[in-house]
Design a protein around this motif. Structure first.
Motif, PDB file in Angstrom:
ATOM      1  N   ASN A  26       0.842  -1.178   0.000  1.00 32.66           N
ATOM      2  CA  ASN A  26       0.000   0.000   0.000  1.00 32.66           C
ATOM      3  C   ASN A  26       0.887   1.241   0.000  1.00 32.66           C
ATOM      4  N   SER A  27       0.277   2.411  -0.204  1.00 35.17           N
ATOM      5  CA  SER A  27       1.054   3.647  -0.267  1.00 35.17           C
ATOM      6  C   SER A  27       1.398   4.157   1.128  1.00 35.17           C
ATOM      7  N   SER A  30      -1.496   6.017   2.677  1.00 36.18           N
ATOM      8  CA  SER A  30      -2.525   5.116   3.193  1.00 36.18           C
ATOM      9  C   SER A  30      -2.152   4.612   4.576  1.00 36.18           C
ATOM     10  N   THR A  33      -2.345   7.588   7.139  1.00 36.55           N
ATOM     11  CA  THR A  33      -3.682   8.135   7.406  1.00 36.55           C
ATOM     12  C   THR A  33      -4.707   7.035   7.703  1.00 36.55           C
ATOM     13  N   ARG A  35      -5.617   4.495   5.963  1.00 36.66           N
ATOM     14  CA  ARG A  35      -6.385   4.205   4.742  1.00 36.66           C
ATOM     15  C   ARG A  35      -7.454   5.248   4.399  1.00 36.66           C
ATOM     16  N   TYR A  37      -6.625   8.254   3.051  1.00 40.39           N
ATOM     17  CA  TYR A  37      -6.141   8.806   1.796  1.00 40.39           C
ATOM     18  C   TYR A  37      -5.054   7.905   1.234  1.00 40.39           C
ATOM     19  N   GLY A  38      -5.100   7.654  -0.052  1.00 35.08           N
ATOM     20  CA  GLY A  38      -4.023   6.937  -0.715  1.00 35.08           C
ATOM     21  C   GLY A  38      -4.117   5.434  -0.672  1.00 35.08           C
ATOM     22  N   ASP A  39      -5.289   4.884  -0.395  1.00 30.34           N
ATOM     23  CA  ASP A  39      -5.433   3.437  -0.301  1.00 30.34           C
ATOM     24  C   ASP A  39      -5.415   2.820  -1.702  1.00 30.34           C
TER      25      ASP A  39
END
Length: 169
Positions: A26-27, A30, A33, A35, A37-39
């Protein structure tokens, strides 16, 4: 020297993203935060955004820091520049607009942050377009190419400034 120093943060971020992708699939955003933002697991748009932005920044760093490339291989510099602009215009810019509008918190601060991110995205579009036009027309010779480099640098800085702002969304 100074141009390279400006790319320490983005390349550090890309290295962090690579580690997170390998270790957690994952990023980094993610994971930071929880998950929100950026998941990458739930969002195809985010996967396209992260992959294309990574390519764009790698190309941008080589373009901005590789003076030898501009001098010794101008055609290669030009092709890499077009690839950079295509990454931005077709993938990174549109997904940045989409994510700026749709991924935000419920507070007024989150909404204002989203509008700021959208502003920066359009400013980057403007800088990249003007840089392309200046390089194509070259009405002022060497001064045109210096202006082209400055506009590209400003557009890249705009894209980099969005990363810390995402935390306030």
């Amino acid at each position: 020297g100074a141009r390279f120093a400006g790319w320490v943060f983005p390349y550090g971020y890309l290295a962090t993203e690579a580690l997170c992708l390998c270790a957690a699939r994952n990023s980094a955003f993610s994971l930071l935060t929880e998950r929100v933002y950026g998941d990458l697991q739930r969002s195809a748009v985010m996967r396209v955004h992260v992959a294309s932005a990574t390519c764009m920044w790698l190309l941008g760093g080589v373009q901005m820091c590789g003076g030898w490339l501009r001098r010794e291989h101008p055609a290669l510099h030009r092709v890499m520049g077009y690839c950079f602009l295509l990454c931005w215009a077709l993938f990174v810019g549109p997904t940045a607009c989409y994510l700026s509008l749709l991924v935000r918190g419920d507070s007024l601060f989150g909404t204002l942050s989203s509008l700021t991110l959208l502003d920066v995205t359009f400013l980057s579009y403007y800088c990249f377009f003007r840089a392309w036009r200046v390089a194509r027309l070259r009405s002022q010779g060497a001064r045109s190419l210096q202006l082209h480099g400055n506009l590209m640098g400003l557009g890249c800085l705009g894209t980099m400034s969005q990363l810390p702002q995402r935390f306030f969304q």
